[in-house]
Write a protein that holds these residues in place. Structure first.
Motif, short mmCIF file in Angstrom:
data_model
loop_
_atom_site.label_atom_id
_atom_site.label_comp_id
_atom_site.label_asym_id
_atom_site.label_seq_id
_atom_site.Cartn_x
_atom_site.Cartn_y
_atom_site.Cartn_z
N HIS A 1 0.87 -1.20 0.00
CA HIS A 1 0.00 0.00 0.00
C HIS A 1 0.90 1.24 0.00
O HIS A 1 1.09 1.88 1.05
CB HIS A 1 -0.92 -0.01 1.22
N PRO A 2 1.44 1.61 -1.16
CA PRO A 2 2.46 2.68 -1.21
C PRO A 2 1.99 4.02 -0.67
O PRO A 2 2.79 4.77 -0.11
CB PRO A 2 2.78 2.77 -2.72
N GLY A 3 0.72 4.35 -0.81
CA GLY A 3 0.26 5.65 -0.35
C GLY A 3 -0.18 5.70 1.09
O GLY A 3 -0.60 6.75 1.59
N LEU A 4 -0.09 4.58 1.79
CA LEU A 4 -0.63 4.50 3.16
C LEU A 4 0.36 5.06 4.17
O LEU A 4 1.55 4.72 4.15
CB LEU A 4 -0.93 3.03 3.48
N ARG A 5 -0.13 5.93 5.04
CA ARG A 5 0.71 6.44 6.12
C ARG A 5 0.70 5.45 7.28
O ARG A 5 -0.38 5.12 7.80
CB ARG A 5 0.20 7.81 6.59
N ILE A 6 1.87 4.99 7.69
CA ILE A 6 1.97 3.94 8.71
C ILE A 6 2.84 4.41 9.86
O ILE A 6 3.92 4.98 9.65
CB ILE A 6 2.56 2.64 8.10
N GLU A 7 2.36 4.17 11.06
CA GLU A 7 3.13 4.44 12.26
C GLU A 7 3.26 3.14 13.05
O GLU A 7 2.37 2.30 13.01
CB GLU A 7 2.45 5.51 13.13
N THR A 8 4.37 2.99 13.76
CA THR A 8 4.54 1.83 14.63
C THR A 8 4.69 2.31 16.06
O THR A 8 5.31 3.35 16.32
CB THR A 8 5.77 1.00 14.23
N SER A 9 4.12 1.55 17.00
CA SER A 9 4.20 1.90 18.42
C SER A 9 4.49 0.65 19.22
O SER A 9 3.70 -0.30 19.21
CB SER A 9 2.88 2.53 18.90
N LEU A 10 5.63 0.64 19.90
CA LEU A 10 5.96 -0.42 20.84
C LEU A 10 5.72 0.14 22.23
O LEU A 10 6.49 0.98 22.71
CB LEU A 10 7.43 -0.85 20.66
N LEU A 11 4.63 -0.29 22.85
CA LEU A 11 4.17 0.34 24.08
C LEU A 11 4.28 -0.62 25.26
O LEU A 11 3.96 -1.80 25.14
CB LEU A 11 2.72 0.81 23.92
N GLY A 12 4.71 -0.10 26.38
CA GLY A 12 4.81 -0.91 27.59
C GLY A 12 3.45 -1.18 28.19
O GLY A 12 2.57 -0.32 28.21
N GLY A 13 3.25 -2.39 28.69
CA GLY A 13 1.99 -2.76 29.34
C GLY A 13 1.39 -4.00 28.72
O GLY A 13 1.90 -4.54 27.74
N SER A 14 0.28 -4.44 29.28
CA SER A 14 -0.40 -5.63 28.78
C SER A 14 -1.09 -5.30 27.46
O SER A 14 -1.45 -4.15 27.19
CB SER A 14 -1.43 -6.13 29.79
#
Length: 291
Positions: free
Chosen positions: A80-93
């Motif tokens: 999906h070349p036009g898709l804005r993607i963010e990643t989040s590695l978050l602490g917790g369950s």
């Protein structure tokens, strides 16, 4: 002042279910022109007894997990070349992380079972908790999800005249519009007979009148969403008996089943009603629970 569009959040843990959910969420975000936020929970488990072997620093584990997330995001960008993607590695369950993320999301998507779940469970504890407590609609994807509709995409929605059902109808028509799918509005009705062992009944009723009242209830419930989405074709299915069983059976030929979190007659203290819980645990297709 321009506002950022709210993201579609996908709960990812590397399991087959989360991979199916990731692909579903990416396609949905692309259609909606919404950002995709890939969220992974990073929960620290403290072990009190000594453990043999080399001890890996916590930051190294976190860095490896973040690298894995970045690689997953790169793969989705290729599709999906036009898709804005963010990643989040978050602490917790995982449940708390996704429930917190739902406050600023338009949709949360997750697999039916993640890593560490018992293989005999149809739906894992994370999916159950998130569907019960999220602040936005939640879509749960089975890891072996396949398109079911033989005559094009089909979205099934449960209709009972409640406020939650009205929200579910709006969601179903929105999805149908973006997928060029048809909507099947399912309403189940139960017989008012009080039947005894010998077959005698204290009540008599006009079955056709009950059906007509049910048909009218569905028509009135769907009217607003149908008017807002004039290109979406929809049909009504009136089914005597259990609403949950009717929706589960219909899910065998559906691409998505949509239910409200609680229908008519539910106890006010329950976050999820008995119908939505039952369908969640036995559905054969992706399911959306709309609060």
């Amino acid at each position: 002042m321009s506002t950022q569009p709210t993201p579609i959040v996908i709960g990812y843990d590397g399991s087959p279910g989360s991979l199916s959910a990731l692909n579903w969420a990416a396609a949905a975000a692309d259609r909606a022109m919404a950002p995709l936020q890939i969220v992974e929970a990073f929960e620290i488990v403290i072990i009190t007894r000594p453990s043999p072997g080399k001890v890996v620093p916590l930051e190294a584990i976190r860095a490896a997990r973040q690298q894995g997330l970045d690689e997953v995001a790169a793969g989705i960008r290729e599709q999906h070349p036009g898709l804005r993607i963010e990643t989040s590695l978050l602490g917790g369950s995982a449940p708390k992380t996704l429930i917190d993320a739902s406050r600023d999301a338009r949709l949360v998507v997750l697999g039916s079972r993640g890593l560490g779940g018992w293989s005999g469970l149809l739906v894992g504890s994370v999916a159950v908790q998130v569907t019960a407590h999220a602040d936005c609609p939640v879509v749960v994807i089975p890891h072996d999800e396949q398109p079911h509709g033989q005559d094009g995409p089909t979205i099934v929605v449960g209709v009972d005249g409640s406020k939650a059902s009205a929200k579910a109808i709006d969601f179903a028509f929105d999805q149908a519009d973006s997928l060029h799918a048809q909507v099947v509005a399912v309403h189940a009705w139960t017989s008012p007979f009080l039947t005894y062992a010998d077959g005698a009944s204290m009540l008599q009723f006009d079955e056709e009148k009950v059906r007509e009242e049910s048909r009218l209830l569905v028509a009135e419930s769907v009217a607003g969403a149908a008017a807002d989405h004039p290109d979406v074709k929809w049909t009504t299915e009136l089914v005597p008996g259990s609403a949950a069983q009717a929706l589960v059976r219909r899910s065998e030929s559906a691409d998505l089943v949509v239910v409200g979190s609680r229908g008519r007659g539910g106890f006010s203290g329950l976050v999820l009603g008995s119908v939505s819980q039952s369908v969640l645990h036995h559905v054969h297709s992706p399911i959306a629970v709309v609060h």
